[in-house]
Design an enzyme around this catalytic site. Structure first.
Site, PDB file in Angstrom:
ATOM      1  CE  LYS A  32      -3.900   2.313   2.488  1.00 20.18           C
ATOM      2  NZ  LYS A  32      -4.782   1.958   3.713  1.00 20.18           N
ATOM      3  CE  LYS A  78      -6.183   1.780  -0.454  1.00 22.05           C
ATOM      4  NZ  LYS A  78      -6.549   1.812   0.808  1.00 22.05           N
TER       5      LYS A  78
END
Ligand code: PBG
Length: 338
Positions: free
Chosen positions: A211, A265
């Site tokens: 992330k 992400k």
């Protein structure tokens, strides 16, 4: 010459005019027959924002076509996802300011909005659709960070303790897939051990292994009500967007700690990372097309800068890069077209 080298040469040695690449593209049936990737409804995970109250369907200003639903409206949203064949939803709570504090203790209230939603959905839909919940404190902290602050930074080990509790509560409320999005080191193994010890051996863990500290999350923070609260940035725990080897190390660790699937992400700016991970680790990889990506595309469609086919083109790029599925706010909007 090795067999594979010979094969490779054969593939690339034909030449014009005998070889015409356009032949295979000439008819629709032929294009379908020779297509290498495709997108189906089985690839989609639908995020749903929920809010306390009754009879509420509140638009998220920064995300066209996205709403926060009160629980009495939630079942019909889930029902339509089930009808479309969407395999999983992801639930995100908008938390009222009065419930937020510096330790994010609302995250471990067994009667919080997320837990109530899980119980309600599980009761009505059983195993017709998977439920995924984020594990992180940002919806609940007064400072908007994903963990507990000690001396100006999120404290890793103190945060893990509360994340473990949050995971157990969500599992007991009926959550099928625990998705730690906090980026603390070592949290997967702590959560896995706790789940196993408490009779949740079959609850899956989908880690946000990779992330990035990204500017694409802006609209989401608006949706969950943490935007104006966030002090500073999340660079001490989320990844630097300049890095790619580091992503492989993150995934290696999470696999060792027992994760079932991993998320990358944001999505589109990071499809190189998805491809790398998929090539190296034969593990399910989920792309998260985040709020900023969603809103940029939606706004451009609304302004007629591009047409709506860019949605499927973009989602298919995730499949091409090796993703097994995509978390996308477009899920329910395009499922019928697939
Ligand atoms: C919370 C979380 C975030 C997103 C999903 N879970 C925001 C953040 O880390 O600040 C972003 C999703 C999106 O932008 O759509 N940890």
């Amino acid at each position: 010459m090795s067999h594979t080298k010979k094969l490779l040469r054969m593939i690339i040695t034909g030449k014009y005019p005998e070889l015409r690449m356009r032949r295979n593209r000439k008819r629709d049936w032929s294009r379908r027959l020779t297509s290498e990737n495709s997108l189906s409804v089985n690839d989609l995970i639908l995020p749903i924002f929920i809010i306390e109250g009754k009879n509420k369907k509140i638009p998220v200003k920064s995300m066209p076509g996205i709403y926060r639903y009160s629980l009495d409206k939630l079942n019909s949203v889930v029902q339509s996802a089930v009808n479309m064949g969407i395999p999983m939803i992801a639930i995100f709570p908008y938390t009222e300011k009065k419930l937020k504090n510096s330790l994010g203790t609302e995250s471990i209230n067994s009667n919080n909005l997320v837990c109530k939603a899980c119980r309600q959905i599980k009761k009505k839909f059983k195993y017709k659709i998977g439920i995924m919940c984020d594990v992180a404190l940002d919806p609940y902290t007064s400072h908007g960070h994903d963990g507990i602050m000690v001396k100006g930074d999120v404290d890793n080990d103190e945060t893990i303790k509360i994340l473990v509790e949050q995971s157990l509560l969500q599992a007991s409320a009926g959550c099928d897939v625990i998705a730690p999005s906090d980026m603390m080191d070592g949290r997967i193994s702590s959560i896995r051990k706790a789940l196993d010890k408490n009779n949740f051996k079959h609850v899956q863990i989908l880690s946000y292994a990779v992330k990035y500290a990204s500017s694409y999350y802006g609209p989401f923070r608006d949706a969950i009500g943490s935007k104006n609260l966030l002090r500073g940035d999340k660079k001490t725990y989320q990844m630097d967007f300049k890095n790619s080897d580091e992503a492989l190390r993150e995934v290696t660790l999470d696999i060792k700690e027992g994760v079932d699937m991993v998320i990358v992400k944001p999505g589109l700016p990071y499809i190189d990372i998805i491809q790398n991970i998929k090539k190296r680790f034969k593990i399910p990889v989920i792309a998260y097309q985040v709020s900023g990506e969603y809103s940029m595309i939606s706004n451009s469609i609304q302004k007629k800068i591009v047409d709506k086919n860019v949605i499927i083109e973009t989602l298919t790029s995730f499949k091409r890069s090796g993703a097994n599925a995509i978390i996308t706010y477009f899920a329910d909007k395009i499922a019928k077209d697939l």
